[in-house]
Motif scaffolding. Structure first.
Motif, PDB file in Angstrom:
ATOM      1  N   ILE A 180     -10.250  -1.224  -6.954  1.00 46.52           N
ATOM      2  CA  ILE A 180      -9.153  -0.149  -6.836  1.00 46.52           C
ATOM      3  C   ILE A 180      -9.461   1.054  -8.152  1.00 46.52           C
ATOM      4  O   ILE A 180      -9.344   1.863  -7.707  1.00 46.52           O
TER       5      ILE A 180
ATOM      6  N   THR B  50     -12.434  -6.728  -6.498  1.00 49.11           N
ATOM      7  CA  THR B  50     -11.440  -6.138  -6.163  1.00 49.11           C
ATOM      8  C   THR B  50     -10.662  -5.339  -7.071  1.00 49.11           C
ATOM      9  O   THR B  50     -10.558  -3.997  -6.418  1.00 49.11           O
ATOM     10  N   GLN B  51     -10.905  -5.810  -8.058  1.00 53.97           N
ATOM     11  CA  GLN B  51     -10.104  -5.098  -9.173  1.00 53.97           C
ATOM     12  C   GLN B  51     -10.283  -3.381  -9.562  1.00 53.97           C
ATOM     13  O   GLN B  51     -10.262  -2.447  -9.745  1.00 53.97           O
TER      14      GLN B  51
ATOM     15  N   THR C 187      -8.533 -10.185   0.144  1.00 54.84           N
ATOM     16  CA  THR C 187      -8.299  -9.780  -0.641  1.00 54.84           C
ATOM     17  C   THR C 187      -9.553  -8.180  -0.901  1.00 54.84           C
ATOM     18  O   THR C 187      -9.384  -7.306  -0.489  1.00 54.84           O
TER      19      THR C 187
ATOM     20  N   ILE D 176       0.968  -1.396  -0.292  1.00 56.58           N
ATOM     21  CA  ILE D 176       0.085  -0.615   0.088  1.00 56.58           C
ATOM     22  C   ILE D 176       0.876   1.230   0.344  1.00 56.58           C
ATOM     23  O   ILE D 176       0.557   2.473  -0.281  1.00 56.58           O
TER      24      ILE D 176
ATOM     25  N   GLN E  18      -9.798  -6.735   2.635  1.00 56.01           N
ATOM     26  CA  GLN E  18      -9.119  -6.269   3.037  1.00 56.01           C
ATOM     27  C   GLN E  18      -8.653  -4.711   2.097  1.00 56.01           C
ATOM     28  O   GLN E  18      -8.327  -3.920   2.699  1.00 56.01           O
ATOM     29  N   GLN E  19      -8.872  -4.826   0.959  1.00 54.85           N
ATOM     30  CA  GLN E  19      -9.212  -4.016   0.167  1.00 54.85           C
ATOM     31  C   GLN E  19      -9.760  -2.698   0.037  1.00 54.85           C
ATOM     32  O   GLN E  19      -9.893  -1.396   0.033  1.00 54.85           O
TER      33      GLN E  19
ATOM     34  N   ASN F 237      -9.739   4.082  -5.751  1.00 55.46           N
ATOM     35  CA  ASN F 237      -8.853   4.126  -5.594  1.00 55.46           C
ATOM     36  C   ASN F 237      -7.502   4.941  -6.193  1.00 55.46           C
ATOM     37  O   ASN F 237      -6.626   4.221  -5.870  1.00 55.46           O
TER      38      ASN F 237
END
Length: 326
Positions: A203, A199-200, A254, A62, A257-258, A207
């Motif tokens: 992001i 998940t991807q 994941t 990170i 967590q992400q 993010n």
């Protein structure tokens, strides 16, 4: 024993020892040692142990990603500086300047791949263990820390009628088709693909700054967003169900967590960072800097900003003129 098996041998021992430890724990609390759910929970706990051990690596990842986002403008300046120069000296100078920039900001573009690279030996080790259990049925042959009896139990363990060592593609190629293996494999493969895609996607949508989304690197990431889950989906048809359970569980870890990281430590300039700033402002909390740290207020800042009052020169009292003496 080939070279690949020799490399995986220590990881096979670690995987098998953790599986056996959790299997013994669940057996001790009263679960059936030969039941498939006992082994399934052991695999899930194996994921939790490995991912918990990787938390420090994830934190470094990170920080590396945050550092890469910060230095992107400087990286582009270096690239523009050497644009069109293909001679070895220019290329070497560009690499040296980029390396110096990475060292200055304590970041590395390869740090983002560390968690995945560290997990891969454990993944292949579990695949090796499950593959050997399916071939070792009826044989008194230990696998790592698993005794022959445990190997036989693992091979015969089933969930929803599907053995944990069974796989989708071998079932289609073999003569003895088990519909439970096919259906459960498809469900697990879809869950694995969906968790990785989500998940991807979160992001990229929450993010990343607008500047990062316009970079050429991000165009490649958008392609990989759809290609990588497809690759894992195609490869998943040859994974045993136990491996699919492992990979789906680690993808869910994941994803959760992400989500926590994006909410609490977003990339500067991203939509998630703006949302965090709005939440902190609504609660009356101080803003965060580019590293996600609280901005410390200087108690002497007000005194420094307020210019000192210039006092006028003190006037001396004037004495009355005395009468001149005659």
């Amino acid at each position: 024993m080939d070279f690949f098996t020799t490399i995986l041998s220590p990881f096979v021992w670690v995987i098998s020892w953790i599986l056996r430890a959790f299997h013994d724990v669940f057996t001790f609390i009263g679960m059936d040692p030969a039941n498939g759910w006992t082994w399934t929970l052991s695999i899930v706990c194996l994921v939790l142990v490995i991912r918990a051990a990787l938390i420090p690596v994830f934190v470094k990842q990170i920080k590396a990603q945050r550092g890469m986002q910060i230095i992107q403008p400087e990286i582009r300046k270096i690239q523009q500086k050497y644009k069109g120069k293909t001679d070895p000296l220019s290329r070497q100078a560009m690499v040296q300047e980029q390396t110096a920039l990475y060292k200055k900001h304590k970041t590395n573009p390869f740090s983002a791949c560390l968690p995945l690279l560290i997990q891969m030996p454990f993944f292949f080790a579990l695949f090796n263990v499950l593959s050997q259990t399916s071939r070792a049925s009826g044989e008194s042959k230990p696998i790592g820390a698993l005794s022959p009896d445990l190997v036989k139990q693992f091979d015969e363990a089933t969930i929803f009628g599907a053995p944990l060592s069974g796989a989708f593609l071998p079932q289609l190629q073999g003569g003895d088709l088990n519909p439970s293996v096919v259906v459960l494999s498809i469900i697990m493969i879809l869950a694995m693909i969906a968790s990785q895609f989500i998940t991807q996607k979160q992001i990229m949508s929450k993010n990343m700054s607008e500047e990062a989304l316009q970079s050429p690197f991000m165009r490649q990431q958008k392609i990989m967003l759809y290609v990588l889950p497809l690759v894992f989906g195609i490869g998943g048809i040859n994974f045993p169900i136990g491996v699919l359970i492992y990979w789906t569980t680690t993808n869910l870890w994941t994803m959760a967590q992400q989500f926590i990281v994006i909410r609490r430590m977003p990339t500067p300039g991203s939509p998630a960072a703006k949302a965090l700033a709005d939440r902190r402002a609504a609660k009356g909390l101080p803003p965060l800097n580019s590293r996600g740290e609280k901005i410390k207020e200087d108690p002497n800042a007000a005194a420094k900003e307020t210019p000192p009052t210039v006092q006028g020169q003190r006037q001396q009292p004037q004495r009355k003129n005395r009468k001149k003496k005659r």
